[in-house]
Design a protein around this motif. Sequence first.
Motif, short mmCIF file in Angstrom:
data_model
loop_
_atom_site.label_atom_id
_atom_site.label_comp_id
_atom_site.label_asym_id
_atom_site.label_seq_id
_atom_site.Cartn_x
_atom_site.Cartn_y
_atom_site.Cartn_z
N ARG A 119 3.84 9.14 13.05
CA ARG A 119 5.06 8.72 12.36
C ARG A 119 5.51 9.71 11.30
NH1 ARG A 119 6.11 3.26 13.36
NH2 ARG A 119 4.44 2.38 14.62
N GLU A 120 6.79 9.82 11.17
CA GLU A 120 7.38 10.69 10.16
C GLU A 120 7.17 10.06 8.78
OE1 GLU A 120 11.97 11.53 8.76
OE2 GLU A 120 11.64 10.88 10.81
N GLU A 121 6.70 10.86 7.82
CA GLU A 121 6.60 10.40 6.43
C GLU A 121 7.89 10.82 5.74
OE1 GLU A 121 5.78 9.01 2.75
OE2 GLU A 121 6.32 11.10 2.94
N ALA A 122 8.49 9.89 4.99
CA ALA A 122 9.81 10.13 4.41
C ALA A 122 9.90 11.44 3.63
CB ALA A 122 10.20 8.96 3.52
N LEU A 123 8.88 11.73 2.84
CA LEU A 123 8.97 12.92 1.98
C LEU A 123 8.65 14.21 2.72
CD1 LEU A 123 7.44 11.59 -1.37
CD2 LEU A 123 9.82 11.65 -0.64
N ALA A 124 8.06 14.08 3.91
CA ALA A 124 7.77 15.28 4.70
C ALA A 124 9.03 15.75 5.40
CB ALA A 124 6.68 14.98 5.72
N SER A 125 10.05 14.90 5.40
CA SER A 125 11.31 15.29 6.05
C SER A 125 12.43 15.22 5.01
CB SER A 125 11.56 14.39 7.26
OG SER A 125 11.36 13.03 6.92
N GLY A 126 13.39 14.35 5.22
CA GLY A 126 14.58 14.38 4.37
C GLY A 126 14.55 13.55 3.11
N GLY A 127 13.38 13.05 2.71
CA GLY A 127 13.34 12.22 1.50
C GLY A 127 13.95 10.85 1.75
N LEU A 128 14.27 10.14 0.67
CA LEU A 128 14.82 8.78 0.77
C LEU A 128 16.07 8.67 -0.11
CD1 LEU A 128 11.47 6.81 0.46
CD2 LEU A 128 13.01 6.66 2.44
N ASP A 129 17.00 7.82 0.33
CA ASP A 129 18.19 7.54 -0.50
C ASP A 129 17.97 6.31 -1.37
OD1 ASP A 129 19.69 9.56 0.88
OD2 ASP A 129 19.89 8.15 2.55
N LEU A 130 17.20 5.36 -0.82
CA LEU A 130 17.06 4.07 -1.48
C LEU A 130 15.66 3.52 -1.21
CD1 LEU A 130 18.44 1.54 -2.85
CD2 LEU A 130 19.08 0.80 -0.56
N ILE A 131 15.05 2.96 -2.24
CA ILE A 131 13.78 2.25 -2.06
C ILE A 131 13.97 0.82 -2.56
CG2 ILE A 131 11.33 2.06 -2.68
CD1 ILE A 131 11.14 5.00 -3.03
N LEU A 132 13.66 -0.14 -1.70
CA LEU A 132 13.66 -1.54 -2.12
C LEU A 132 12.27 -1.85 -2.64
CD1 LEU A 132 15.70 -3.14 0.78
CD2 LEU A 132 16.52 -2.34 -1.44
N MET A 133 12.20 -2.31 -3.87
CA MET A 133 10.92 -2.43 -4.56
C MET A 133 10.42 -3.87 -4.62
SD MET A 133 10.36 0.70 -6.11
CE MET A 133 9.49 0.41 -7.63
N PRO A 134 9.17 -4.07 -4.24
CA PRO A 134 8.57 -5.37 -4.49
C PRO A 134 8.00 -5.39 -5.90
CG PRO A 134 6.99 -3.98 -3.38
CD PRO A 134 8.21 -3.14 -3.62
N GLY A 135 7.48 -6.50 -6.32
CA GLY A 135 6.83 -6.59 -7.63
C GLY A 135 6.55 -8.05 -7.92
N LEU A 136 5.73 -8.28 -8.91
CA LEU A 136 5.44 -9.67 -9.28
C LEU A 136 6.45 -10.17 -10.29
CD1 LEU A 136 1.57 -9.87 -9.64
CD2 LEU A 136 3.02 -11.07 -8.01
N GLY A 137 6.83 -9.29 -11.24
CA GLY A 137 7.77 -9.71 -12.27
C GLY A 137 8.66 -8.56 -12.69
N PHE A 138 9.81 -8.89 -13.25
CA PHE A 138 10.77 -7.87 -13.70
C PHE A 138 11.46 -8.37 -14.96
CE2 PHE A 138 10.55 -8.11 -9.10
CZ PHE A 138 10.22 -6.81 -8.75
N ASP A 139 11.93 -7.42 -15.79
CA ASP A 139 12.79 -7.85 -16.89
C ASP A 139 14.14 -7.14 -16.77
OD1 ASP A 139 12.59 -5.30 -18.05
OD2 ASP A 139 11.15 -5.90 -19.57
N GLN A 140 15.08 -7.51 -17.63
CA GLN A 140 16.46 -7.03 -17.50
C GLN A 140 16.59 -5.53 -17.73
OE1 GLN A 140 18.62 -8.90 -16.27
NE2 GLN A 140 18.50 -11.01 -16.97
N LEU A 141 15.58 -4.92 -18.33
CA LEU A 141 15.67 -3.48 -18.61
C LEU A 141 15.12 -2.64 -17.46
CD1 LEU A 141 14.63 -3.50 -22.38
CD2 LEU A 141 16.92 -3.25 -21.43
N GLY A 142 14.74 -3.31 -16.36
CA GLY A 142 14.23 -2.56 -15.22
C GLY A 142 12.74 -2.32 -15.27
N ARG A 143 12.07 -2.98 -16.20
CA ARG A 143 10.61 -2.83 -16.22
C ARG A 143 10.01 -3.76 -15.18
NH1 ARG A 143 10.59 -2.51 -22.72
NH2 ARG A 143 11.48 -4.58 -22.43
N ARG A 144 8.99 -3.24 -14.50
CA ARG A 144 8.44 -3.95 -13.35
C ARG A 144 6.96 -4.21 -13.55
NH1 ARG A 144 5.86 -1.24 -9.38
NH2 ARG A 144 5.48 -2.43 -7.47
N LEU A 145 6.54 -5.40 -13.17
CA LEU A 145 5.13 -5.76 -13.19
C LEU A 145 4.65 -5.74 -11.74
CD1 LEU A 145 2.77 -6.93 -14.97
CD2 LEU A 145 3.58 -9.19 -14.28
N GLY A 146 3.82 -4.74 -11.42
CA GLY A 146 3.30 -4.66 -10.05
C GLY A 146 2.01 -5.46 -9.93
#
Length: 200
Positions: A119-146
């Motif tokens: 399989r092609e790894e994203a960074l070995a080729s053209g990189g990524l435009d968008l990453i959808l991020m999972p997480g357990l918690g988030f606040d309004q300033l974009g801080r993420r609890l993984g």
Amino acid sequence: MAALRAAKQALRREVKRRVAALSDEEKRRQSLALSRQLFGHPKYRSCKRVAVFLSMDDEVGTEEIIKDVFKCGKSCFIPRYESSSSHMDMLRLNSLQDMETLPLTSWNIRQPAEDDRSREEALASGGLDLILMPGLGFDQLGRRLGRGKGFYDTYLQRCIRHAKGKPYTIALAFKEQLCQEIPVDDNDVLVDEILYESDE
């Protein structure tokens, strides 16, 4: 450091408790509402190469999103986590059928096998435009609890060093995952935007 770790652990327990109280139906309802929000988002519409997490029970469901990614002819990448480290790759998913044949991990999520080198790894080729991020918690300033393993923070550091630069990041959150404030340190990479169902 120890105080930060303890604060994160306490918050993880609290958010997990709130999400565990949601019915499957409510999780499905919010997931569909967020999928629709995402489909109208300019960053999603314009992206060609997108990384999507395969959701666990306590995360916003991404099934409809993955279907839409293929329907729109975008390139879809999914995480392969290495359980022994904080290393993660984003590997190309070829189709919905391809997803159904992936092996299940001990976390009960599908991911390409460790020895799957085709399989092609994203960074070995053209990189990524968008990453959808999972997480357990988030606040309004974009801080993420993984979950504490640092997979996404480490991967985003690699993206920043890639010729294409850091992709736009959107976190998908149940409103029960929003927190007043999440304690972070220098390794925590902020999320550009958090999608959740607001009561407005």
